[in-house]
Design an enzyme around this catalytic site. Structure first.
Site, short mmCIF file in Angstrom:
data_model
loop_
_atom_site.label_atom_id
_atom_site.label_comp_id
_atom_site.label_asym_id
_atom_site.label_seq_id
_atom_site.Cartn_x
_atom_site.Cartn_y
_atom_site.Cartn_z
CG HIS A 140 1.63 -0.33 -1.16
ND1 HIS A 140 2.98 -0.47 -0.96
CD2 HIS A 140 1.12 -1.60 -1.18
CE1 HIS A 140 3.28 -1.76 -0.86
NE2 HIS A 140 2.17 -2.46 -0.99
CB SER A 176 4.10 -4.96 -2.04
OG SER A 176 3.85 -4.73 -0.69
CG ASP A 218 4.04 2.48 0.02
OD1 ASP A 218 3.17 2.00 0.77
OD2 ASP A 218 4.70 1.79 -0.79
O1 9J3 Z 1 3.03 -7.10 -0.32
C1 9J3 Z 1 2.55 -6.11 0.26
O2 9J3 Z 1 1.65 -5.41 -0.24
C2 9J3 Z 1 3.00 -5.82 1.67
C3 9J3 Z 1 1.79 -5.59 2.48
C4 9J3 Z 1 2.01 -5.66 3.96
O3 9J3 Z 1 1.91 -4.67 4.63
O4 9J3 Z 1 2.23 -6.86 4.56
C5 9J3 Z 1 2.17 -6.85 5.98
C6 9J3 Z 1 2.16 -8.23 6.49
#
Ligand code: 9J3
Length: 305
Positions: free
Chosen positions: A252, A174, A220
């Site tokens: 995700h 992510s 995702d």
């Molecule tokens: O690192 C992640 O899981 C991204 C998650 C996300 O949507 O961050 C938004 C600020």
């Protein structure tokens, strides 16, 4: 009637012909020996000084553990990253290994990517899974921390002598995946980058020169493929060795626990580009077709020799 000069010429010719035969015979013998040794596995291993471990099979790249027994150690928080865990092959008889730093995502701890530590290390890499300084750190901050973790590994850690500092890579989930893109952009000397369900506000990575495997999750909802992973992949230059793997039916957090398809392709990618190990080309090229585990796959096969 032949002149003395012609006789001499003939004699010298015969003499030279005999020597030439001897030379050719010796050459043929030497070339035969060289050819035989090129055909042996030992000589092939010597051809690529970075090759580690036995010839891979579909089973070996999907196995829970590879051929190397590993050990691990805890790293306390450092100035540049929040500490982590180092997983490393115990064997020191084969020379140094490449190394990989792996970052978790927003709000996550290293637990989210821990499964990759022993999974990758047992294939012949030194791996550090990190905690970030802050769980709310954004991707570019995580990128600096991935690079700080690699610097710690190669300069400071007690396993530094097991590592080839010229063969390093980054991974992450992510925002840690976005960090992998950013780290590749910041440090072109990296040999591989693998974002997993990557998230980054920057979509244009056309300056990146690091071989990159973009792993996406088909369903995702947090880092939608069409908003993140696919634009990342498409923005990479076609002259960069790259691939896009979309995990069928995945959400995700698919790569937050052991995922055999992710392992299969990540191991092959790290081997191919950190170790220059072309024995793994067979798992990356020609471009894999969609199947029960893969909803989409894109690549620039064949890869740079
Ligand atoms: O690192 C992640 O899981 C991204 C998650 C996300 O949507 O961050 C938004 C600020």
């Amino acid at each position: 009637m032949p002149s003395p000069r012609m006789t001499t010429t003939t004699r010298r010719g015969k003499s030279f012909g005999r020597w030439r035969l001897v030379v050719l015979a010796v050459l043929a013998l030497v070339m035969g020996l060289v050819g035989a040794s090129i055909g042996s596995g030992a000589a092939l291993a010597a051809d690529n000084p970075f090759q580690r471990g036995p010839d891979p099979t579909p089973q070996s790249i999907e196995a829970e553990r590879g051929p190397f027994a590993t050990s691990q150690m805890t790293v306390p928080a450092q100035s540049g990253f929040g500490g982590g865990t180092v997983y490393f092959p115990i064997d020191t008889s084969q020379g140094t290994f490449g190394a990989v730093a792996i970052s978790p995502g927003f709000t996550e701890l290293q637990l989210a990517i821990s499964w990759l530590g022993p999974r990758l290390a047992s294939q012949g890499f030194v791996v550090i899974t990190i905690d970030t300084l802050g769980v709310f750190d954004f991707p570019d901050a995580r990128a600096d921390q991935l690079l700080a973790a690699l610097d710690y590994l190669t300069n400071t850690s007690s396993v530094r002598n097991r590592i080839d500092r010229n063969r390093l890579g980054v991974m992450g989930h992510s925002m840690g995946g976005g960090a992998s893109m950013s780290a590749a952009n910041k440090r072109p000397a990296l040999q591989a980058a693998i974002p997993l369900a990557g998230w980054h506000t920057t979509k244009n990575w056309s300056a990146v020169r690091v071989p990159t495997l973009v792993v996406a999750a088909q369903n995702d909802a947090i880092a939608p493929t069409n908003d993140h992973s696919l634009p990342f992949y498409n923005s990479l230059a076609n002259t960069v060795d790259k691939a896009f793997l979309e995990l069928r039916g995945a959400g995700h957090n698919q790569t937050n626990s052991p995922d055999v398809t992710t392992a299969r392709f990540a191991i092959s990618w790290l081997k191919r580009f950190i170790d220059d190990d072309t024995r793994y080309d067979q798992f990356l090229c020609p471009t894999p077709q969609p199947n029960t585990a893969i909803s989409r796959y894109l690549s620039t096969c064949p890869y740079t020799p």
